[in-house]
Motif scaffolding. Sequence first.
Motif, short mmCIF file in Angstrom:
data_model
loop_
_atom_site.label_atom_id
_atom_site.label_comp_id
_atom_site.label_asym_id
_atom_site.label_seq_id
_atom_site.Cartn_x
_atom_site.Cartn_y
_atom_site.Cartn_z
N GLN A 480 0.85 -1.19 0.00
CA GLN A 480 0.00 0.00 0.00
C GLN A 480 0.89 1.26 0.00
OE1 GLN A 480 -2.61 0.92 3.35
NE2 GLN A 480 -4.13 1.66 1.88
N GLU A 494 3.69 0.22 2.40
CA GLU A 494 3.63 -0.74 3.52
C GLU A 494 3.36 -2.13 2.95
OE1 GLU A 494 0.65 -0.04 6.56
OE2 GLU A 494 1.24 -1.84 7.65
N LEU A 497 0.45 -8.70 4.50
CA LEU A 497 0.36 -10.12 4.16
C LEU A 497 -1.04 -10.46 3.66
CD1 LEU A 497 1.85 -12.78 4.20
CD2 LEU A 497 1.33 -13.00 6.63
N ARG A 498 -1.12 -11.27 2.63
CA ARG A 498 -2.41 -11.73 2.11
C ARG A 498 -2.43 -13.25 2.10
NH1 ARG A 498 -3.72 -7.79 3.55
NH2 ARG A 498 -4.45 -5.92 2.53
N ASN A 553 5.60 -4.94 8.86
CA ASN A 553 5.09 -5.04 10.24
C ASN A 553 5.88 -6.09 11.00
OD1 ASN A 553 2.51 -3.38 10.51
ND2 ASN A 553 2.26 -4.43 8.53
N SER A 555 5.82 -8.07 14.72
CA SER A 555 5.07 -8.25 15.97
C SER A 555 6.01 -8.31 17.16
CB SER A 555 4.35 -9.60 15.94
OG SER A 555 3.26 -9.52 15.14
N ASP A 615 3.56 1.79 14.95
CA ASP A 615 2.31 1.60 14.21
C ASP A 615 1.11 1.83 15.14
OD1 ASP A 615 0.82 0.96 12.06
OD2 ASP A 615 1.25 -1.18 12.07
N ASP A 616 -0.04 2.12 14.60
CA ASP A 616 -1.30 2.24 15.35
C ASP A 616 -1.15 3.14 16.57
OD1 ASP A 616 -2.08 0.35 13.54
OD2 ASP A 616 -1.85 -1.33 14.91
N ARG A 639 -5.79 4.57 12.28
CA ARG A 639 -6.85 5.03 11.40
C ARG A 639 -8.16 5.29 12.15
NH1 ARG A 639 -7.06 -0.38 9.31
NH2 ARG A 639 -9.11 -1.28 9.66
N GLU A 672 -2.73 7.01 8.97
CA GLU A 672 -3.22 5.79 8.31
C GLU A 672 -4.70 5.92 7.98
OE1 GLU A 672 -1.14 1.87 10.07
OE2 GLU A 672 -2.49 2.88 11.44
N GLU A 675 -9.28 8.35 3.85
CA GLU A 675 -10.23 7.93 2.81
C GLU A 675 -10.84 9.10 2.06
OE1 GLU A 675 -13.07 5.34 4.69
OE2 GLU A 675 -11.64 3.69 4.81
N TYR A 694 -7.15 4.54 1.36
CA TYR A 694 -7.85 4.26 0.12
C TYR A 694 -7.96 5.48 -0.79
CZ TYR A 694 -9.25 -0.08 2.46
OH TYR A 694 -9.26 -1.29 3.09
N PRO A 699 -4.20 -1.46 -0.82
CA PRO A 699 -3.05 -2.36 -0.91
C PRO A 699 -3.09 -3.08 -2.26
CG PRO A 699 -4.15 -2.57 1.22
CD PRO A 699 -5.02 -1.72 0.37
N1 LIG Z 1 -10.82 1.07 6.30
C1 LIG Z 1 -9.63 1.35 5.77
N2 LIG Z 1 -8.63 0.46 5.93
C2 LIG Z 1 -7.43 0.77 5.35
C3 LIG Z 1 -7.22 1.95 4.62
N3 LIG Z 1 -5.95 1.96 4.19
C4 LIG Z 1 -5.38 0.82 4.64
N4 LIG Z 1 -6.26 0.08 5.33
C5 LIG Z 1 -6.05 -1.20 6.03
O1 LIG Z 1 -5.49 -0.90 7.29
C6 LIG Z 1 -4.56 -1.91 7.67
C7 LIG Z 1 -3.23 -1.23 7.93
O2 LIG Z 1 -2.34 -2.09 8.47
P1 LIG Z 1 -1.96 -2.21 10.01
O3 LIG Z 1 -2.49 -1.05 10.82
O4 LIG Z 1 -0.49 -2.41 10.03
O5 LIG Z 1 -2.77 -3.52 10.48
C8 LIG Z 1 -2.40 -4.76 9.95
C9 LIG Z 1 -1.30 -5.44 10.72
O6 LIG Z 1 -1.41 -5.17 12.11
C10 LIG Z 1 -1.59 -6.92 10.49
N5 LIG Z 1 -0.70 -7.41 9.43
C11 LIG Z 1 -0.89 -7.44 8.08
N6 LIG Z 1 0.20 -7.97 7.47
C12 LIG Z 1 1.10 -8.27 8.46
C13 LIG Z 1 2.43 -8.84 8.49
O7 LIG Z 1 3.04 -9.15 7.46
N7 LIG Z 1 3.01 -9.01 9.72
C14 LIG Z 1 2.39 -8.66 10.90
N8 LIG Z 1 3.02 -8.84 12.04
N9 LIG Z 1 1.14 -8.11 10.89
C15 LIG Z 1 0.53 -7.91 9.70
O8 LIG Z 1 -2.93 -7.05 10.11
C16 LIG Z 1 -3.56 -5.76 10.18
C17 LIG Z 1 -4.66 -5.66 9.19
O9 LIG Z 1 -4.18 -5.70 7.88
P2 LIG Z 1 -5.12 -5.46 6.64
O10 LIG Z 1 -6.38 -6.21 6.80
O11 LIG Z 1 -4.28 -5.67 5.44
O12 LIG Z 1 -5.49 -3.91 6.79
C18 LIG Z 1 -4.53 -2.88 6.49
C19 LIG Z 1 -5.03 -2.05 5.32
O13 LIG Z 1 -5.60 -2.83 4.30
C20 LIG Z 1 -8.32 2.86 4.48
O14 LIG Z 1 -8.23 3.94 3.88
N10 LIG Z 1 -9.50 2.51 5.08
#
Ligand SMILES: Nc1nc2c(ncn2[C@@H]2O[C@@H]3COP(=O)(O)O[C@H]4[C@@H](O)[C@H](n5cnc6c(=O)[nH]c(N)nc65)O[C@@H]4COP(=O)(O)O[C@H]3[C@H]2O)c(=O)[nH]1
Length: 721
Positions: A480, A494, A497-498, A553, A555, A615-616, A639, A672, A675, A694, A699
């Motif tokens: 993203q 950023e 993972l999918r 990211n 952990s 983060d966050d 966000r 973060e 929108e 977005y 992403p």
């Molecule tokens: N509503 C909304 N959402 C947006 C927007 N822009 C980005 N996002 C979503 O917000 C999340 C941002 O990632 P995060 O806070 O690091 O939060 C991530 C992160 O904590 C974790 N994650 C994802 N990939 C990895 C990874 O490779 N390793 C680790 N440790 N955690 C991961 O999962 C969480 C969720 O990931 P995703 O579902 O991909 O969700 C991502 C992304 O798709 C927007 O404008 N609006």
Amino acid sequence: MTLSLWSRIDIETSERRQHALDYQAEFLSKRITRQFLEQVNALKRLAAYWDHNGGFNKETWRKNAEELHKDFPNFKAIEWTDKNYVIQWIEPMAGNEQALGFNVAFNESRRRALDSARAQGDINSTPVITLQQGGQGVVVYVPISKGENFQGFIVGVFLVEQLLGSLISPREEEHFHVRVYEGDKLIFSNSATDVSPDITAAADWKPLQFSWRLSVQPKSGWLHNYSSPLPAFVMSAGTILSALLAWVCYLAMSLGRQRRSLLSANEALQSEVASRQEVEQTLSHVITHDALTGLPNRSFFQEDLAQAILRAQRANKYLAVMLVDLDQFKKINDTLTHSAGDQLVVALTKRFNTLLENEISIARAGGDEFMMLLENPESVDEVIAIANRIMACMKQPFTLNDEEVFITCSIGIAVYPEGGVSAEDLIRNADAALYRAKAAGRNGYHFYTTGMHAEALKRLELDRWLREAIERNELSLAFQPKVNLKTRDYTGAEVLLRWYRPEQGFISPAEFIPLAEETGLIKELGMWVVRRACQQLSEWRGTPLSHIRLAINLSAIQLEDKELVHKIDNLLREFDVPPRQLEFELTEEVFIQNIESNMAHLNELIKMGFRLSIDDFGVGYSSLAYLKHFPISCIKIDRSFVSQLETNADDRVIINAVIAMAHNLNLSVVAEGVETEAQAAYLQKQGCDEAQGYLFAKPLPPDQLYKLATSLRNGTSLQQG
Ligand SMILES: Nc1nc2c(ncn2[C@@H]2O[C@@H]3COP(=O)(O)O[C@H]4[C@@H](O)[C@H](n5cnc6c(=O)[nH]c(N)nc65)O[C@@H]4COP(=O)(O)O[C@H]3[C@H]2O)c(=O)[nH]1
């Protein structure tokens, strides 16, 4: 003589078998009644809650009904029917749409049940009817208040097939053909393969206004267990016995001689055995007890529980298994050393022992987890009172290493027989309830309900699938982009993972990352992400994405791996990636827990040339103190603050404060989840440096990011900002 003995034994075997089957039918009827009433009681609780609150709004109703449906998925629908008998709200909506707005009074069986429930102010049910949403079912009405205060009904709808199908356990399914009749009408029948026609038992099933009858016929597997080999054995034995008699006489004489010489050898052995028994007793105590507290250990508890279940089964009583887990034990071990953790466990054992005396058996399952068994509780209230006593006894502080420490605990409870009928099931289900108690904010207790079993199974299944995901090539990365808010240039991306599992489709990281963190699998997944990101950077060399910086990211759990930095270093070398192209995003807990070891890891990463960001920011501890001590370059505003900023003044204040504070500490700020253009404009005005969301890009898979970069080649660039 052999013949008459054979025939008598054969008759007795048949009688015993019939008796066992009668008992099975009776037991089945009682058990499913209890389980069914558990679901009805949940409806009553919802009605009482409604009454207590003087009504619900639609959202509160939906939340409560959804929660109830999660716990008891047997409900086809949970409904709110108003004073005029019109169905106003339904949960879940899917599959029940046809019932919404239906005036129930048009159906006579329903109206009779409704009128009676309303007149008596008590629960009432219909016979089997054709449901508005389709299928044969029964409907249970719980009136809210009586007379002038009457407000309407909480309604539970069950499909007969689904209800009875789920109440019959897999073991009963395997061994019995069960049919249920309402009057002469057959309303349910499970699989009828391999059934013996000559033996049947029947029992009434009459909870609420139902008047049903169960008929139970055994299948061959069950009959096999009750077919005695004795008659055949008696026949053969009778013949062989006479032949043996002569041989035995001869043996008896020679044995007499041997016995005399054995007697003297036996005396010597006696004293040897006595001393061995002493050693064995000590050894068995060591094997079955916990060395630190002297309490029985898990396996001893499990054996004890199995015996208690047999007693409860015979006496038709309840028993409760409680798993007690401390909420902040890891923190105490980390901050005050492991010996302080041990002191705490010993002190707690003393409190439990004086508090609970002999009414409860206590064991230590390991670490900070205790297992308790309460036999013959009179009611659920008694179990709740004990759970409250356990939590209350923690209110006094513990003195550890001369410091006063306050702790709390969470408790998971499973009650026999609803919560499981074997020791293994009860413990597993109490564990699922404990997980719920923790998830609900800790310092509380939770009872196991059947819905949780499904939840625990789902988590187990998800864990199994995730362990296969790497090998099955189901994982991929999405990227993203982040933009500079002033110039709107792309500054990096950023890495997210999918997971696509062909049988289930996309599974969200929000679902599987917390599970992977809990099981430790995140260490392996996290390294896969770093490897794949490095590989991607090397594949993009010589393209417009050549110098892009990727944020990965990391952990808190991954930092427990002592080899982490070394492994990342090896990957950089393998793919020839310069450290300035990688940034690690860490959540706030990394800076609060395990400070010493995390600090060492983070300093090493900084020394190698990586950027670190938080983060966050704002959702967790939000302690500013740590920002000074850790080598970070950037803060990401969560966000949840950005999404509300147009309407919520508090969120705007927080955002402004974070930006000002970060800039004072020389840190850059990324927002973060941006929108809308209005959000971007506000953040830019407040001096926020970068944004992601977005509004700019979702992403993207690598090829789409590549396309985006190529199309921007002559204008905007995707290179480091
Ligand atoms: N509503 C909304 N959402 C947006 C927007 N822009 C980005 N996002 C979503 O917000 C999340 C941002 O990632 P995060 O806070 O690091 O939060 C991530 C992160 O904590 C974790 N994650 C994802 N990939 C990895 C990874 O490779 N390793 C680790 N440790 N955690 C991961 O999962 C969480 C969720 O990931 P995703 O579902 O991909 O969700 C991502 C992304 O798709 C927007 O404008 N609006």
